[in-house]
Design an enzyme around this catalytic site. Sequence first.
Site, PDB file in Angstrom:
ATOM      1  N   GLU A 156       0.866  -1.220   0.040  1.00 48.81           N
ATOM      2  CA  GLU A 156       0.031   0.013  -0.337  1.00 48.81           C
ATOM      3  C   GLU A 156       0.929   1.241   0.108  1.00 48.81           C
ATOM      4  OE1 GLU A 156      -3.174  -0.399   3.096  1.00 48.81           O
ATOM      5  OE2 GLU A 156      -3.939  -2.190   1.809  1.00 48.81           O
ATOM      6  N   GLU A 196      -4.255  -9.025  -0.878  1.00 54.80           N
ATOM      7  CA  GLU A 196      -4.805  -8.973   0.545  1.00 54.80           C
ATOM      8  C   GLU A 196      -6.405  -8.762   0.615  1.00 54.80           C
ATOM      9  OE1 GLU A 196      -2.512  -6.649   3.056  1.00 54.80           O
ATOM     10  OE2 GLU A 196      -4.231  -5.799   3.921  1.00 54.80           O
TER      11      GLU A 196
END
Length: 519
Positions: free
Chosen positions: A257, A362
């Site tokens: 991220e 994820e």
Amino acid sequence: MVLSLAPAVVALYFLTTHVITESTRCVPKDFGHDSIVCVCNATYCDDMKLIALPPVGKYSSYLSNMAGSRFEPGQGVFQKNSTGSGVRINISRSQKYQKIRGFGGAMTDAAAINIMSLSSGAQDKLLRQYFSSEGIGYSVVRVPMASCDFSTRLYTYADTPEDYNLNHFTLAPEDTQHKIPLLLRAQSMSPEPLSLLASAWSAPAWMKTNGALIGKGSLKGSPGGKEHKTWAQYYIRFFEEYAKYNLTFWALTTGNEPSAGKMTNYSFQALGFTPEEQRDWVALDLGPALHSSQFKNTHVLILDDNRLLLSHWAKVVLSDVHAGRYIHGVAVHWYFDRLVPPGPSLGTTHHLYPEYYLFGTEACEGFTPIDRGVKLGSWYRAEQYAHDILEDLNHYVVGWTDWNLALDQTGGPNWVKNFVDSPIIVDAQNDIFYKQPMFYAMAHFSAFLWRGSQRVGVSASVKTELEYTAFIRPDGAVVLVILNRSSSEINFEVWDPEVGYFTSTAPARSLLTFAWNTL
């Protein structure tokens, strides 16, 4: 109370012509949500047996639903003619799409701590649920490089300031005492080599603009500079250290991220990159470092962030020939997928850059402030998993990776209290673990869609609330997965032109997998 039931049936050897078709019974427990969990301990769990698919002309079916069924097996017979009633699901073998790379979850510090909090026998049972031939076919394990929020402390492997040669690089006890031993045990159980995927959350604080592992911060300097080159070498050193334990990595992501590291006051570990910065770091530092190392065949996956960023990120990075030559795919997370239709994001990216695969890295439930943490027995959360997997697979994604393999009953440990849910929840005090509905949602895909399975065309004769996808496996078997999120049962008919027709029913709030051999 610890269960004292008969031991599960011993594992059968994995054969490529076999699929899960029956199981020892789930020991159900209701925690007051909309469905049940299955309780397991050191001597008993609802493991699955492996037996051959029925002969051509018959099919196997597997049902899980909100009412409490878990992989309930069934069989039926194809007919030569259509009944002409209800919705018809048509299989079109001539329409061929992407091939599956795998399904799995993450061996975080928290997952490893929870697994190792159980007795040796219960640990073994838990790992077998995911990785053994009587388990659900996990082949991908995402491994955080050093700490993330699902750790009990903040650390990296190179915390000595100004160590640009990484002379003091060393794995942590979390690796050597927890993650590595468990990965080795999982690999020993698996009938196929596991595909390990490395993701880093943050560079060491001394390499970063904010001097901290958390919060808004990027690498000092510019791509091509010493911090960026050292950060690339950090990946190489990580692979070298794990290789000493005979653990090799299929792929890495360019960092978890990267958008988080651009957010002011971000609460846990992050390293900020813009797509332009990531493009240049791959082209100037990471790509050349891998290419000149013994790990040059390791796949590089960019982004590792939410679908919301996908289209622009892919355009910036993959349009650059210097970066693109080192890249194999794009990693996407599932958070906020509801805000971004899959067609304009996943579909468009695939069509613009078909040589790069899309891979889900994820997903978890219980991450929002209004629906935080563990919900034991939540079927709704299983439906969200199944819906997202179906949506992703139908838009060219080649694999789907869950987040923590196991958490405790609070959804941790997590040093910043960012508690979430997991398909397996551990009750260490009683030496038991709970298999959530999400576990079975994953299994309806992971146990059947082997690596190399190819998506084929599938369509409905009329508008329907059923969601579905179809694949042909390397052994030639057809796999059809159907989700019914509605509150009513739905009758339908399946047509495979090479075999014939069969009729079935999707109960309310259910997930079905069908599999059959062909000529």
